[in-house]
Design an enzyme around this catalytic site. Structure first.
Site, PDB file in Angstrom:
ATOM      1  N   CYS A   9      18.914  57.871  46.651  1.00  0.00           N
ATOM      2  CA  CYS A   9      18.084  57.296  47.710  1.00  0.00           C
ATOM      3  C   CYS A   9      16.609  57.254  47.305  1.00  0.00           C
ATOM      4  CB  CYS A   9      18.260  58.134  48.974  1.00  0.00           C
ATOM      5  SG  CYS A   9      17.301  57.566  50.383  1.00  0.00           S
ATOM      6  N   CYS A  56       9.275  55.795  48.024  1.00  0.00           N
ATOM      7  CA  CYS A  56      10.336  54.912  47.541  1.00  0.00           C
ATOM      8  C   CYS A  56       9.861  54.113  46.338  1.00  0.00           C
ATOM      9  CB  CYS A  56      10.763  53.966  48.671  1.00  0.00           C
ATOM     10  SG  CYS A  56      12.005  52.748  48.192  1.00  0.00           S
ATOM     11  N   HIS A  99      12.111  59.762  58.923  1.00  0.00           N
ATOM     12  CA  HIS A  99      11.384  60.548  57.918  1.00  0.00           C
ATOM     13  C   HIS A  99      10.151  61.286  58.448  1.00  0.00           C
ATOM     14  CE1 HIS A  99      14.167  58.489  55.472  1.00  0.00           C
ATOM     15  NE2 HIS A  99      13.482  57.381  55.325  1.00  0.00           N
ATOM     16  N   CYS A 105       6.443  51.934  51.340  1.00  0.00           N
ATOM     17  CA  CYS A 105       6.735  53.323  51.713  1.00  0.00           C
ATOM     18  C   CYS A 105       6.405  54.221  50.519  1.00  0.00           C
ATOM     19  CB  CYS A 105       8.205  53.472  52.106  1.00  0.00           C
ATOM     20  SG  CYS A 105       8.666  52.536  53.587  1.00  0.00           S
ATOM     21  N   CYS A 121       9.851  44.704  47.461  1.00  0.00           N
ATOM     22  CA  CYS A 121       9.710  45.067  48.875  1.00  0.00           C
ATOM     23  C   CYS A 121       8.240  44.990  49.262  1.00  0.00           C
ATOM     24  CB  CYS A 121      10.248  46.477  49.116  1.00  0.00           C
ATOM     25  SG  CYS A 121      10.323  46.959  50.863  1.00  0.00           S
ATOM     26  N   GLU A 136      13.775  45.338  52.679  1.00  0.00           N
ATOM     27  CA  GLU A 136      13.987  45.610  54.106  1.00  0.00           C
ATOM     28  C   GLU A 136      14.905  44.520  54.667  1.00  0.00           C
ATOM     29  OE1 GLU A 136      14.551  46.278  57.689  1.00  0.00           O
ATOM     30  OE2 GLU A 136      13.270  47.828  56.775  1.00  0.00           O
ATOM     31  N   SER A 187      20.221  49.574  57.212  1.00  0.00           N
ATOM     32  CA  SER A 187      19.195  50.613  57.275  1.00  0.00           C
ATOM     33  C   SER A 187      17.831  49.943  57.317  1.00  0.00           C
ATOM     34  CB  SER A 187      19.299  51.529  56.056  1.00  0.00           C
ATOM     35  OG  SER A 187      18.259  52.480  56.061  1.00  0.00           O
ATOM     36  N   CYS A 216      25.988  50.218  47.913  1.00  0.00           N
ATOM     37  CA  CYS A 216      24.609  50.221  48.411  1.00  0.00           C
ATOM     38  C   CYS A 216      23.937  48.986  47.826  1.00  0.00           C
ATOM     39  CB  CYS A 216      23.886  51.489  47.964  1.00  0.00           C
ATOM     40  SG  CYS A 216      22.136  51.527  48.417  1.00  0.00           S
ATOM     41  N   GLU A 225      18.879  45.750  42.014  1.00  0.00           N
ATOM     42  CA  GLU A 225      19.811  46.815  41.670  1.00  0.00           C
ATOM     43  C   GLU A 225      20.733  47.112  42.845  1.00  0.00           C
ATOM     44  OE1 GLU A 225      17.555  49.309  38.180  1.00  0.00           O
ATOM     45  OE2 GLU A 225      17.342  50.062  40.225  1.00  0.00           O
TER      46      GLU A 225
END
Length: 357
Positions: free
Chosen positions: A336, A117, A218, A114, A110, A162, A193, A103, A90
């Protein structure tokens, strides 16, 4: 079969010479790939039939296609893209008064898990190839021009995956995007990022990268960060501070901290003090405080407006350059941390059938 799209113009020129073809054929092929965006070698009508057949024998095009599009009430556009091997990623187009930002994703799924997420609850199936990342950007750029009459102004690698764990392909894609033969975008308009891969942050420094770098922080102590970002167990805050300072020494580029506020977890005055200490240890020019966006699998909550304002005011009073980043596209799960949220179960079923490459 190798993909033709991963070749630079210089590599195509070398290929044509090795095949005893005129060197200018490379430019024609390159234009078909990137200007006309063909998905069929046989459509390259200014090439001889023999050359087209030879190209088709040795190469595929492996283009990325738009599979589904959603538009938010705030103008944000989320696209699900299908890859040549039927996997999905996406990407998001974020319009503001001054910017049109893409973005983009760098991996299918991934591996970092996390806890806040949506993508972190999926398996990593594979890295995206450089040309797939470029395709993703080009398709969002087309959406920008069609919807707003302007091309992209910025790119952020803040989508699925990542980027520093797909370093080679991400950097090759950025090289193409910033090339005069590509989009010609300034590297300063591209932000990587990272959840914090210290070794690869140092590699960015060694490579004299000109892109901007953002650290998804975070939490500003190891105990809390370990809890929500398991990568911190092997890349703790001390290692990240050293790596960020090294990156700055090599590139003279300040970094940005991203800090999602979670109610009752990292929004106290003590948490703010810990954030201030980290801020002062590295060449950080901005802290982006981000509104938490809920996902199905996590139990975090967003602090109320008063708590957020107090946290922001405390940082400001201690001379931290801080900005509150409001969520965009929340109603279509494009904000996000939400990518792949709505389609998580469907996509998990597809991804879990595949072993990571």
């Amino acid at each position: 079969m190798k993909t033709l799209r991963e070749h630079t113009l210089e590599e195509l020129e070398a290929l044509m010479v090795s095949w005893n073809e005129p060197k200018f054929r490379a430019k024609q092929i390159y234009e078909w790939i990137w200007d006309k965006y063909t998905n069929d070698i046989q459509q390259m009508s200014n090439l001889s039939k023999a050359l087209r057949e030879k190209l088709a024998e040795h190469f595929a095009l492996n283009t990325v296609a738009v599979d589904h599009v959603q538009t938010s009430s705030d103008g944000t556009v989320k696209s699900r893209f299908v890859l040549h091997d039927k996997h999905f990623i996406e990407g998001v187009l974020i319009p503001t008064e001054k910017r049109l930002t893409a973005c983009v994703s760098s991996q299918v799924g991934c591996s970092l898990t996390c806890k806040f997420c949506a993508t972190g609850y999926m398996k990593r199936v594979r890295n995206l190839e450089a040309q797939e990342i470029v395709d993703e950007v080009m398709l969002i750029n087309e959406q920008a021009f069609k919807s707003f009459g302007k091309h992209l102004t910025n790119i952020v690698f803040m989508g699925m995956g990542e980027p520093l764990l797909n370093y080679k392909n991400v950097m090759k894609a950025i090289e193409q995007i910033t090339s005069p033969d590509g989009m010609g975008m300034s590297p300063r308009r591209i932000t990587l990022s990272t959840a914090g891969v210290a070794k690869m942050i140092r590699q960015l420094g060694d490579d004299q990268s000109r892109v901007k770098l953002a650290l998804s922080l975070h939490a500003a102590n190891d105990k809390k960060r370990n809890e929500i970002m398991p990568i911190n167990e092997s890349n703790n805050l001390a290692a990240l501070v050293d790596a960020l300072n090294y990156f700055y020494q090599c590139t003279k580029t300040h970094v940005t901290f991203e800090y999602i506020l979670f109610k009752g977890f990292n929004d106290s005055e003590k948490d703010a003090d810990e954030l201030i200490r980290i801020y002062r240890k590295v060449p950080c020019d901005l802290v982006n405080v981000i509104e938490y966006n809920p996902i199905d699998n996590a139990q975090f909550e967003k602090p109320d407006e008063q708590a957020t304002d107090e946290f922001m005011a405390y940082l400001t009073a201690h001379k931290v350059n801080v900005r509150l980043r409001h969520s965009r596209g929340k109603d279509i799960d494009a904000a996000c941390g939400q990518l792949a949220n709505v389609n998580l179960r469907t996509m998990e079923e597809k991804l879990n059938m595949q072993e990571p490459s």
